[in-house]
Design a protein around this motif. Sequence first.
Motif, PDB file in Angstrom:
ATOM      1  N   ASP A  83      10.149   1.517   0.869  1.00 17.08           N
ATOM      2  CA  ASP A  83       8.694   1.691   0.956  1.00 17.08           C
ATOM      3  C   ASP A  83       8.266   2.084   2.375  1.00 17.08           C
ATOM      4  O   ASP A  83       7.152   2.541   2.589  1.00 17.08           O
ATOM      5  CB  ASP A  83       7.940   0.437   0.461  1.00 17.08           C
ATOM      6  CG  ASP A  83       8.441  -0.850   1.116  1.00 17.08           C
ATOM      7  OD1 ASP A  83       9.583  -0.858   1.657  1.00 17.08           O
ATOM      8  OD2 ASP A  83       7.703  -1.844   1.112  1.00 17.08           O
ATOM      9  N   TRP A  84       9.173   1.934   3.349  1.00 16.09           N
ATOM     10  CA  TRP A  84       8.875   2.382   4.715  1.00 16.09           C
ATOM     11  C   TRP A  84       9.137   3.889   4.842  1.00 16.09           C
ATOM     12  O   TRP A  84       8.359   4.628   5.402  1.00 16.09           O
ATOM     13  CB  TRP A  84       9.762   1.656   5.736  1.00 16.09           C
ATOM     14  CG  TRP A  84       9.514   0.176   5.846  1.00 16.09           C
ATOM     15  CD1 TRP A  84       8.827  -0.630   4.969  1.00 16.09           C
ATOM     16  CD2 TRP A  84       9.966  -0.676   6.894  1.00 16.09           C
ATOM     17  NE1 TRP A  84       8.841  -1.922   5.415  1.00 16.09           N
ATOM     18  CE2 TRP A  84       9.528  -1.985   6.598  1.00 16.09           C
ATOM     19  CE3 TRP A  84      10.710  -0.457   8.065  1.00 16.09           C
ATOM     20  CZ2 TRP A  84       9.805  -3.070   7.429  1.00 16.09           C
ATOM     21  CZ3 TRP A  84      10.981  -1.532   8.889  1.00 16.09           C
ATOM     22  CH2 TRP A  84      10.525  -2.828   8.564  1.00 16.09           C
ATOM     23  N   GLU A  85      10.295   4.277   4.386  1.00 15.83           N
ATOM     24  CA  GLU A  85      10.696   5.686   4.401  1.00 15.83           C
ATOM     25  C   GLU A  85      11.906   5.799   3.500  1.00 15.83           C
ATOM     26  O   GLU A  85      12.541   4.794   3.177  1.00 15.83           O
ATOM     27  CB  GLU A  85      11.062   6.154   5.824  1.00 15.83           C
ATOM     28  CG  GLU A  85      11.251   7.651   5.993  1.00 15.83           C
ATOM     29  CD  GLU A  85       9.968   8.432   5.714  1.00 15.83           C
ATOM     30  OE1 GLU A  85       9.680   8.699   4.524  1.00 15.83           O
ATOM     31  OE2 GLU A  85       9.243   8.744   6.686  1.00 15.83           O
ATOM     32  N   VAL A 307       5.321   0.222   6.533  1.00 17.67           N
ATOM     33  CA  VAL A 307       4.116   0.241   5.699  1.00 17.67           C
ATOM     34  C   VAL A 307       2.899  -0.226   6.523  1.00 17.67           C
ATOM     35  O   VAL A 307       3.055  -0.893   7.548  1.00 17.67           O
ATOM     36  CB  VAL A 307       4.290  -0.667   4.457  1.00 17.67           C
ATOM     37  CG1 VAL A 307       5.323  -0.075   3.509  1.00 17.67           C
ATOM     38  CG2 VAL A 307       4.709  -2.079   4.862  1.00 17.67           C
ATOM     39  N   ALA A 308       1.698   0.127   6.050  1.00 19.39           N
ATOM     40  CA  ALA A 308       0.459  -0.136   6.809  1.00 19.39           C
ATOM     41  C   ALA A 308       0.272  -1.621   7.114  1.00 19.39           C
ATOM     42  O   ALA A 308      -0.196  -1.985   8.190  1.00 19.39           O
ATOM     43  CB  ALA A 308      -0.743   0.411   6.047  1.00 19.39           C
ATOM     44  N   SER A 326       5.875   7.403  13.924  1.00 15.67           N
ATOM     45  CA  SER A 326       6.242   8.380  12.896  1.00 15.67           C
ATOM     46  C   SER A 326       6.008   9.794  13.405  1.00 15.67           C
ATOM     47  O   SER A 326       4.886  10.142  13.772  1.00 15.67           O
ATOM     48  CB  SER A 326       5.423   8.138  11.631  1.00 15.67           C
ATOM     49  OG  SER A 326       5.778   6.897  11.082  1.00 15.67           O
ATOM     50  N   LYS A 397       6.571   9.332   4.319  1.00 16.98           N
ATOM     51  CA  LYS A 397       6.019   8.472   3.267  1.00 16.98           C
ATOM     52  C   LYS A 397       4.720   7.781   3.670  1.00 16.98           C
ATOM     53  O   LYS A 397       3.728   7.870   2.959  1.00 16.98           O
ATOM     54  CB  LYS A 397       7.066   7.442   2.844  1.00 16.98           C
ATOM     55  CG  LYS A 397       6.646   6.667   1.617  1.00 16.98           C
ATOM     56  CD  LYS A 397       7.788   5.839   1.066  1.00 16.98           C
ATOM     57  CE  LYS A 397       8.726   6.664   0.195  1.00 16.98           C
ATOM     58  NZ  LYS A 397       9.872   5.877  -0.257  1.00 16.98           N
ATOM     59  N   ASN A 398       4.722   7.084   4.783  1.00 20.76           N
ATOM     60  CA  ASN A 398       3.517   6.374   5.239  1.00 20.76           C
ATOM     61  C   ASN A 398       2.793   7.241   6.264  1.00 20.76           C
ATOM     62  O   ASN A 398       3.312   7.489   7.346  1.00 20.76           O
ATOM     63  CB  ASN A 398       3.902   5.012   5.831  1.00 20.76           C
ATOM     64  CG  ASN A 398       4.373   4.051   4.758  1.00 20.76           C
ATOM     65  OD1 ASN A 398       3.586   3.531   3.993  1.00 20.76           O
ATOM     66  ND2 ASN A 398       5.684   3.857   4.671  1.00 20.76           N
ATOM     67  N   LYS A 399       1.591   7.684   5.900  1.00 20.13           N
ATOM     68  CA  LYS A 399       0.904   8.705   6.716  1.00 20.13           C
ATOM     69  C   LYS A 399       0.202   8.059   7.905  1.00 20.13           C
ATOM     70  O   LYS A 399      -1.017   8.151   8.057  1.00 20.13           O
ATOM     71  CB  LYS A 399      -0.101   9.476   5.868  1.00 20.13           C
ATOM     72  CG  LYS A 399       0.357   9.813   4.455  1.00 20.13           C
ATOM     73  CD  LYS A 399       1.366  10.946   4.420  1.00 20.13           C
ATOM     74  CE  LYS A 399       1.711  11.334   2.989  1.00 20.13           C
ATOM     75  NZ  LYS A 399       2.937  12.124   2.922  1.00 20.13           N
TER      76      LYS A 399
END
Length: 438
Positions: A83-85, A307-308, A326, A397-399
Amino acid sequence: MPGKPHVFTSNRVILPESDHPVPATILVDPLTGKIIDVKHGHTPHAAFSDPEAISAYTDADDHLIMPGLVDAHVHLNEPGRTDWEGFWTGTRAAASGGVTTLIDMPLNSIPPTTTVENLEEKRAAARGQCWTDVGFWGGVIPGNQEFPCVTESDLKGAMKELEGSSTVLCFHAELDTSSDESHTLSEVPNPTLYQTFLHSRPQSLETAAISLITRLHAQLPSLRLHIVHLSASDALPLIRASKRAGLPLTVETCFHYLTLDATSIPDGRPEFKCCPPIRDAVNQDALWDALKAGDIDFVVSDHSPCVAGLKKIEEGDLMGAWGGISTLGLGLNLLWTEGRKRGVEPRDLVKWCCEATAKHAGLEDVKGALKRGMDADIIIWDPEAEVKVTKESLNFKNKLTPYEGLTLQGRVLKTYLRGNLIYDASEGFAGKPAGQLL
Ligand SMILES: [Zn+2]
């Protein structure tokens, strides 16, 4: 017998032997994906009197043709923290920014890449998902499944073990020499201020670590040693001294240390947090000078997302947030946007992001340069174009990135892996993930 060649040609090709882009034509064998010949001069389509003699023709006109980037420091976090990348999103982000090979770091995935068994797990997770080629670093830890810091004696052991081998020991150089007793509750500084975080990771942490390893290195002079993500310019004299003494030491810095500076980082924005931290503009100038002088060997992304929630975006909590920036897909344009103000030429970018990183990863015979026998990892890049960084333009993945909203110079128009188009700026991704595990 090679197949009918795919012809790439442009008035501006960056070849290993020339300081400036030159007109050239590259012939690629579509069966092997290797470069079979490089000729000087741009070749118009009409020059092929028998169009049947070639399999494809790509004319970049006045846009630059250069080798795909080799990013030697990336955290893809899969398996375990997908879920992080992950391999799919990470390699797509890479391809969109002209990176055709990335080397995954051993930590932040579960399990970390510290045993051959764990490496096999990584490779199994990666299979069929990679748009670019992917290699893997392995990690040195004190023998368990976490990724704690190594001690001086662990380090000595690892250095002895690897001395005389072709393996390179990469070292995260921050050594905590402080004690934690200095703060009482009433004086705990505001965790949302960037300065609070910056003061918690002073340059002395890096210089202490680099002082230790360069001292150990001097006793094991045939060991290949590498310092990852250098941020502290105070450590440069130690690095210069080691290099001058002839020790096989290489040093990398990251796009963020060269393009962001602490004084312009807004408070409450953990997207800017990484370890070691981004420092002030004076430090940044010194890093640029060292890069140009060859004291710093190359530039990598250290793409390290999460993740956020863990990034504490809502709270704006710099101290509590996961450290990592990132960058995948933005590095080339970032370095160019800042570098051209400092007299950097596209040729320098190839040296720092293709040639030297390929060599570092032991891939200099296949990657990082446009010459006969190499993989045809090719990008077409327009250095005069501008791109605006928006959430929609990001492919990882996480913008969450410090670069959102910036307008950068340079645009990757097309990315080819082994001669096959994998990314087109106007059409998107092409084909299917054909990246190999190196
Ligand atoms: Zn890293």
